[in-house]
Design a protein around this motif. Structure first.
Motif, short mmCIF file in Angstrom:
data_model
loop_
_atom_site.label_atom_id
_atom_site.label_comp_id
_atom_site.label_asym_id
_atom_site.label_seq_id
_atom_site.Cartn_x
_atom_site.Cartn_y
_atom_site.Cartn_z
N MET A 59 0.86 -1.17 0.00
CA MET A 59 0.00 0.00 0.00
C MET A 59 0.90 1.22 0.00
O MET A 59 1.79 1.35 0.85
N ARG A 60 0.66 2.12 -0.96
CA ARG A 60 1.55 3.27 -1.09
C ARG A 60 0.78 4.49 -1.55
O ARG A 60 -0.38 4.42 -1.96
N THR A 61 1.45 5.64 -1.49
CA THR A 61 0.94 6.86 -2.09
C THR A 61 1.41 6.90 -3.54
O THR A 61 2.60 6.80 -3.80
N PRO A 62 0.49 7.00 -4.51
CA PRO A 62 0.91 7.01 -5.92
C PRO A 62 1.93 8.11 -6.19
O PRO A 62 1.86 9.22 -5.66
N GLY A 63 2.88 7.78 -7.05
CA GLY A 63 3.97 8.70 -7.38
C GLY A 63 5.30 8.06 -7.10
O GLY A 63 5.46 7.36 -6.08
N HIS A 64 6.26 8.24 -7.99
CA HIS A 64 7.60 7.67 -7.85
C HIS A 64 7.54 6.15 -7.73
O HIS A 64 8.32 5.53 -6.99
N ASP A 65 6.61 5.54 -8.46
CA ASP A 65 6.41 4.09 -8.34
C ASP A 65 7.60 3.30 -8.83
O ASP A 65 7.93 2.24 -8.27
N PHE A 66 8.26 3.77 -9.89
CA PHE A 66 9.42 3.04 -10.41
C PHE A 66 10.56 3.06 -9.39
O PHE A 66 11.28 2.08 -9.22
N GLU A 67 10.72 4.20 -8.74
CA GLU A 67 11.76 4.31 -7.71
C GLU A 67 11.43 3.39 -6.53
O GLU A 67 12.33 2.76 -5.96
N LEU A 68 10.16 3.34 -6.16
CA LEU A 68 9.74 2.45 -5.07
C LEU A 68 10.08 1.01 -5.40
O LEU A 68 10.63 0.28 -4.57
N ALA A 69 9.77 0.57 -6.62
CA ALA A 69 10.06 -0.80 -7.03
C ALA A 69 11.55 -1.06 -7.03
O ALA A 69 12.03 -2.09 -6.52
N ALA A 70 12.33 -0.13 -7.58
CA ALA A 70 13.78 -0.32 -7.65
C ALA A 70 14.40 -0.35 -6.26
O ALA A 70 15.27 -1.19 -5.97
N GLY A 71 13.96 0.54 -5.40
CA GLY A 71 14.48 0.55 -4.04
C GLY A 71 14.13 -0.72 -3.28
O GLY A 71 14.95 -1.26 -2.53
N PHE A 72 12.91 -1.21 -3.48
CA PHE A 72 12.50 -2.46 -2.83
C PHE A 72 13.37 -3.62 -3.31
O PHE A 72 13.82 -4.44 -2.50
N LEU A 73 13.60 -3.71 -4.61
CA LEU A 73 14.42 -4.79 -5.15
C LEU A 73 15.84 -4.75 -4.58
O LEU A 73 16.42 -5.79 -4.27
N LEU A 74 16.39 -3.55 -4.45
CA LEU A 74 17.75 -3.42 -3.94
C LEU A 74 17.81 -3.78 -2.47
O LEU A 74 18.66 -4.57 -2.04
N THR A 75 16.90 -3.21 -1.67
CA THR A 75 16.99 -3.43 -0.23
C THR A 75 16.59 -4.83 0.17
O THR A 75 16.90 -5.27 1.28
N GLU A 76 15.90 -5.56 -0.71
CA GLU A 76 15.56 -6.94 -0.42
C GLU A 76 16.56 -7.94 -1.02
O GLU A 76 16.38 -9.15 -0.92
N GLY A 77 17.62 -7.43 -1.64
CA GLY A 77 18.66 -8.30 -2.14
C GLY A 77 18.35 -8.98 -3.46
O GLY A 77 19.07 -9.89 -3.87
N ILE A 78 17.28 -8.57 -4.15
CA ILE A 78 16.96 -9.15 -5.46
C ILE A 78 17.95 -8.66 -6.51
O ILE A 78 18.36 -9.41 -7.40
N ILE A 79 18.32 -7.37 -6.42
CA ILE A 79 19.36 -6.83 -7.28
C ILE A 79 20.46 -6.27 -6.39
O ILE A 79 20.23 -6.02 -5.19
N HIS A 80 21.63 -6.07 -6.97
CA HIS A 80 22.77 -5.59 -6.19
C HIS A 80 23.36 -4.31 -6.75
O HIS A 80 24.37 -3.82 -6.24
N GLY A 81 22.74 -3.75 -7.78
CA GLY A 81 23.23 -2.51 -8.36
C GLY A 81 22.44 -2.15 -9.60
O GLY A 81 21.59 -2.93 -10.07
#
Length: 294
Positions: A59-81
């Protein structure tokens, strides 16, 4: 100069309210922070053999959705850079047109090798609790958090006092709604670098980290992070993954947050308000360069 603030029209809603003062009731218009679900899908695998699956609903506030997804992937260890992420788009194959902006798909680079067992686990994040299921700091250490710098950056203690006011001044959406968390990155001198808002404090931080990822600012070894609420274990973990050495919070830290920050080598400040704050660990960074803390 403060960074520009983008305020999507879908990030707030106007409603009619009845205001009561004493025995008098009047009708007025009010502004509420919008909250909608965002489904994060991920595509991975070599060209011609791509697989897609849902990874998270938050659940989020709409806006900056791509950044939210990218940040989630990084902080969860799915991507590393940045090299592991080909791009993020609104998913084109969503049947209902009015839901397309609530579903994003992150396409990993064909050469990326995500942790498949981690992908097979379906996360559910909420705006209030962040990612559940982490029970030990050891699990975060296993995610290969960047090593935080052991020589600086040095922050003048007076700079920490100034951060909440500078953050609030840049919170365009909070000024409209009064109901959002914020995460803001500052330079050691207190210059605002990035700020994002969301109904969820974890989402706000993921958006900031995602923006830094897209701008190739990682690791954030020369940044100070201020969060508008309390400092939880999850926020410390996300900051550590991004390489942030100093985390300040307007509210209180949890005991596990302090333990994690101490283990990671992160300076953690809490109750940053009304001209005071507490420093819970690694206070040596709070000094002018070359000076010692008494």
């Amino acid at each position: 100069m403060s960074a520009p603030v983008f305020l999507p029209p879908t990030s707030y809603d106007y409603v009619t309210v009845h205001k009561v003062q004493g025995t008098t009731m009047t009708t007025a218009s009010d502004v509420l922070a919008a909250e909608e679900p965002l489904e994060i899908r991920v595509g991975y695998g070599p060209t011609g053999e791509r697989e897609h699956r849902t990874l998270s609903i938050t659940m989020r506030t709409p806006g900056h959705d791509f950044e939210l997804a990218a940040g989630f992937l990084l902080t969860e260890g799915i991507i590393h850079g940045r090299q592991d992420l080909h791009g993020v788009i609104y998913c084109p194959d969503v049947e209902k047109e009015d839901e397309r902006e609530n579903v994003v798909r992150a396409e990993l680079a064909p050469t990326a090798t995500p942790d498949l067992p981690r992908l097979e686990r379906h996360f559910y994040t909420s705006s209030s609790c962040g990612v559940c299921g982490k029970t030990s700091i050891d699990a975060v250490h296993a995610a290969a958090c960047p090593v935080l710098p052991t020589a600086g950056p040095y922050i003048d203690p007076a700079v920490i006092h100034q951060l909440p006011e500078r953050q609030r001044a840049a919170q365009a959406l909070f000024e409209q709604t009064g109901g959002l968390h914020a995460a803001a990155l500052f330079s050691p001198a207190g210059e605002l670098l990035l700020l994002r808002e969301d109904v969820g404090r974890h989402n706000a931080l993921d958006k900031v980290i995602g923006a830094a990822l897209f701008q190739e600012m990682l690791p954030l070894h020369d940044a100070v992070l201020l969060v508008s609420g309390r400092a939880s274990f999850e926020l410390v973990q996300k900051a550590a993954v991004a390489g942030i050495p100093v985390l300040a919070a307007v509210g209180a830290p949890s005991s596990l947050a302090v333990q994690a920050a101490n283990d990671f080598g992160m300076t953690l400040c809490g109750f940053v308000r009304q001209g005071r704050y507490n420093v819970y660990c690694h206070e040596w960074r709070l000094q002018s360069a070359g000076q010692e803390v008494e």
